[in-house]
Each structure stands twice: as structure tokens, then as C-alpha cells.
Design a protein around this motif. Structure first.
Motif, mmCIF file in Angstrom:
data_model
loop_
_atom_site.group_PDB
_atom_site.id
_atom_site.type_symbol
_atom_site.label_atom_id
_atom_site.label_comp_id
_atom_site.label_asym_id
_atom_site.label_seq_id
_atom_site.Cartn_x
_atom_site.Cartn_y
_atom_site.Cartn_z
ATOM 1 N N VAL A 46 0.837 -1.201 0.000
ATOM 2 C CA VAL A 46 0.000 0.000 0.000
ATOM 3 C C VAL A 46 0.872 1.250 0.000
ATOM 4 C CG1 VAL A 46 -1.775 1.268 1.265
ATOM 5 C CG2 VAL A 46 -1.837 -1.231 1.211
ATOM 6 N N ALA A 49 -3.804 5.359 1.565
ATOM 7 C CA ALA A 49 -5.106 4.873 2.031
ATOM 8 C C ALA A 49 -6.009 6.069 2.275
ATOM 9 C CB ALA A 49 -4.945 4.060 3.314
ATOM 10 N N THR A 78 -10.509 1.523 4.683
ATOM 11 C CA THR A 78 -10.931 0.574 3.650
ATOM 12 C C THR A 78 -10.343 0.883 2.273
ATOM 13 O OG1 THR A 78 -12.981 0.007 4.803
ATOM 14 C CG2 THR A 78 -12.952 -0.350 2.420
ATOM 15 N N ASP A 79 -10.332 2.138 1.856
ATOM 16 C CA ASP A 79 -9.808 2.488 0.530
ATOM 17 C C ASP A 79 -8.285 2.435 0.508
ATOM 18 O OD1 ASP A 79 -12.409 2.997 -0.168
ATOM 19 O OD2 ASP A 79 -12.144 5.146 -0.509
ATOM 20 N N TYR A 80 -7.736 1.866 -0.548
ATOM 21 C CA TYR A 80 -6.276 1.808 -0.665
ATOM 22 C C TYR A 80 -5.859 1.953 -2.133
ATOM 23 C CZ TYR A 80 -6.492 -2.722 -2.918
ATOM 24 O OH TYR A 80 -6.746 -3.718 -3.834
ATOM 25 N N GLY A 82 -1.915 1.029 -4.352
ATOM 26 C CA GLY A 82 -0.548 0.565 -4.191
ATOM 27 C C GLY A 82 -0.088 -0.267 -5.371
ATOM 28 N N PHE A 101 -5.858 -0.357 -7.148
ATOM 29 C CA PHE A 101 -6.599 0.342 -6.103
ATOM 30 C C PHE A 101 -7.858 -0.449 -5.805
ATOM 31 C CE2 PHE A 101 -8.829 1.615 -9.847
ATOM 32 C CZ PHE A 101 -10.101 2.008 -9.463
ATOM 33 N N ALA A 108 -7.058 -1.237 5.537
ATOM 34 C CA ALA A 108 -6.297 -0.620 4.452
ATOM 35 C C ALA A 108 -5.110 0.213 4.925
ATOM 36 C CB ALA A 108 -7.214 0.253 3.590
ATOM 37 N N VAL A 109 -5.178 0.741 6.153
ATOM 38 C CA VAL A 109 -4.061 1.573 6.622
ATOM 39 C C VAL A 109 -2.996 0.649 7.190
ATOM 40 C CG1 VAL A 109 -3.368 3.574 7.951
ATOM 41 C CG2 VAL A 109 -5.713 3.417 7.122
ATOM 42 N N VAL A 113 -1.800 -5.241 2.210
ATOM 43 C CA VAL A 113 -3.122 -5.853 2.322
ATOM 44 C C VAL A 113 -3.186 -7.010 1.330
ATOM 45 C CG1 VAL A 113 -4.322 -3.781 3.093
ATOM 46 C CG2 VAL A 113 -4.182 -4.268 0.643
ATOM 47 N N ASP A 135 -1.556 7.656 -7.042
ATOM 48 C CA ASP A 135 -2.003 6.747 -5.985
ATOM 49 C C ASP A 135 -2.845 7.440 -4.924
ATOM 50 O OD1 ASP A 135 -0.773 4.717 -7.304
ATOM 51 O OD2 ASP A 135 0.746 4.302 -5.784
ATOM 52 N N ALA A 139 -6.620 6.175 -4.167
ATOM 53 C CA ALA A 139 -6.969 5.698 -2.828
ATOM 54 C C ALA A 139 -8.223 6.364 -2.267
ATOM 55 C CB ALA A 139 -5.804 5.937 -1.866
#
Length: 318
Positions: A46, A49, A78-80, A82, A101, A108-109, A113, A135, A139
Motif C-alpha cells: 500500500v 489509504a 478501507t480504501d487503498y 498501491g 486500487f 487498508a491503513v 493488504v 495513488d 486511494a
């Protein structure tokens, strides 16, 4: 940032975790064994995020967390976005080095993941990041983009519509305003007085929320409002009804009201997220990033996001 990441072993992963449910003060950075990709999975290193209201809402207490299938210790975000660095057996269409993504529910943080690239929901998915989308921006797309798309689909705005959008400057609002404008609609967006210029930049005509909202909207749109999306409670919904908007053309995302559609990302049409990413790549939709923080400042970032007064998105850099 890249130099720091290169020094961190791929056998270990920094991850934001909660040992108790609650507010930003319970967020801690832990070093844990890095997850490994199994059959049908990819592991993503990642780089960014994006934070959303659902991140802190669903980890605020045990009862809400249980509805999302979360237990302690829990992750966060939740959003990522990478880069794929492991590919499990049976995976096709993804290779190490691919930029991706998507969503990894409440985990996600973290440096890494593991997700199912064939997943169809934001809880567990990966999509190729289009060229031209950085990115940080990628994210921010999964939760807010899908939610906005679902809300727009519920009211189906077009060139003959004037749409009232409540909470227009928030994380979902920035997508909803622009998608409605792309559909040809006129948009009136509610916000604080301080957000007026920001809303104009998105293509909305700003109006201050609070007492007297209906009168202010009437003054802006004497010909009437034809559709409404309430992204923050029910104020906009009630004003829309007062202005004669039928329930069939009103949508909420943060409240359940009899007769009115409630949208969330799970309701979005197949391919909605990819379409939003294409619009971003083409320069037709922009995603304002209000602030970015290193993972070490996760509490500060979560506090800012939870305050619900930020204009645009909040992103964690890893």
C-alpha cells in the motif's frame, strides 16, 4: 517516502489497529507479520489509504462493528492504492508491479493488504489503476465514488434537472456534484459559508445549510428543484419535500426515511468504479485531496475526517 519503504522488511507490516472500539484515540500503529497471498489472492504494498466516515463509524462501538463482521483487534480504513507484490495461485490478469486500487474492509491503513482481485465489493477487491491517476487520488475512489454513483443512479439527473445536494463539499459530495454536472444537471450544493468558493470550483451553486435553507434555495431556483441527494442526515431531504420534490427523486446515504431511496456503495452498478477512474484519468472528474498525513499521524488524520468539515478527501501516505 519510497526510501523509507525500501528499508522496511517485507516480512513485517506496519498496520493501524484497535485494541478497543472507540474514537481516534484508540488507533495505534502496530508491527505485525506481513500477510501472505494465498490461492486466488494478491498482496498489495500500500502506498496510500483514503479515509471515509464509515471507517470511524463502524469501529466506534462493538455493536456497530459486529454488523460489519469486525472483532478485536481490528484494523482501520478501507480504501487503498498501491502496487501488487505477490500473486497467489490461480490469479490471472494481475502481476507483481501492477498498480492497483480498491477496498480492504477495515484493514487498508497498513503496509500490506491481501485481497481477492475478483472481489465485487469494496470490502475485498483490486482494480488496475489507470495511467494518469496518481495513488493518492486512486486511494479515494472506492467508497465515495461508488456511493456517489449509486446516489446519482437513484435520482437519474439530466439536462432538464436542478439537483439539490446536501453536504456537497464532503468526500461523497465532491463526486456527486461533478457526476451530476457531467449528466448536464444544474447543481445547488449546501455547505458552510466557508465552503462556498470550493463548491463553485466543483461546479455547484453554493447555498448555506441551516435555518431558512428552503427560502434560500427558492431564491436561487425560482423555477424549482427537481431532484435531491442528502449526503448528511435529513435536512436536505425535508427541504426537498417542502419544495415539492417527489420522494421518487430524493436519495439519502446517511439516513433511512420511509418512501425515500437510500444508497450506498453496494448499490452501485457493475463497472461504476472503473468508470469513475476513467473519468479521473481523462481529466473530466477531479478529486480534491484536502489533506494527507503519514501513518504516524493517523489519529490526527482521523480526527480531521471525523469532524465532517473537511472539503474533499483525507489520505494517509505509507
Amino acid at each position: 517516502m519510497q526510501h523509507q519503504r525500501d528499508q522496511h522488511s517485507t516480512a513485517r507490516s506496519r498496520a493501524v489497529q484497535l485494541d478497543a472500539f472507540g474514537g481516534p484515540g484508540v488507533l495505534n500503529i502496530r508491527e505485525i507479520p506481513a500477510p501472505q497471498a494465498g490461492p486466488g489472492q494478491v498482496r498489495v504494498r500500500v502506498t496510500a489509504a483514503g479515509l471515509n466516515p464509515m471507517d470511524w463509524i463502524m469501529t466506534a462501538d462493538a455493536e456497530t462493528a459486529a454488523r460489519f463482521g469486525l472483532s478485536l483487534p481490528a484494523g482501520f480504513g478501507t480504501d487503498y492504492a498501491g502496487v501488487v507484490d505477490q500473486v497467489g495461485a490461480g490469479v490471472t490478469g494481475f502481476a507483481p508491479g501492477d498498480r492497483v486500487f480498491g477496498g480492504a474492509l477495515s484493514r487498508a491503513v497498513a503496509d500490506f493488504v491481501v485481497v481477492d482481485p475478483a472481489g465485487a465489493v469494496a470490502a475485498n477487491e483490486a482494480h488496475h489503476t489507470p495511467d494518469g491517476v496518481d495513488d493518492r487520488t486512486a486511494a479515494t475512489l472506492a467508497i465515495a465514488g461508488r456511493t456517489a454513483s449509486a446516489a446519482l443512479a437513484a435520482v437519474a439527473p439530466g439536462p432538464d434537472d436542478t439537483v439539490l445536494i446536501g453536504g456537497a463539499g464532503g468526500g461523497v459530495g465532491v463526486f456527486a456534484v461533478q457526476l451530476a454536472r457531467l449528466a448536464g444537471a444544474r447543481v445547488i450544493g449546501t455547505g458552510s459559508a466557508a465552503s462556498a468558493e470550493f463548491l463553485r470550483g466543483l461546479g455547484a451553486e453554493p447555498v448555506a445549510y441551516g435555518d431558512g435553507l428552503a427560502e434560500r434555495v427558492r431564491a436561487l431556483a425560482p423555477g424549482g428543484v427537481t431532484a435531491a441527494i442528502d449526503l448528511h442526515g435529513t435536512e436536505t431531504l425535508h427541504v426537498a419535500r417542502e419544495l415539492g420534490v417527489p420522494d421518487s427523486r430524493i436519495c439519502t446515504i446517511a439516513a433511512q426515511v420511509d418512501g425515500v431511496s437510500a444508497a450506498n456503495g453496494a448499490n452501485a452498478a457493475p463497472g461504476a468504479l472503473e468508470e469513475i477512474a476513467r473519468l479521473v484519468a481523462a481529466g473530466r472528474l477531479r478529486v480534491p485531496v484536502a489533506a494527507s498525513f503519514p501513518i504516524e499521524q493517523i489519529r490526527r488524520a482521523a480526527e480531521l475526517q471525523a469532524g465532517r468539515h473537511v472539503h474533499g478527501k483525507v489520505v494517509i501516505d505509507l
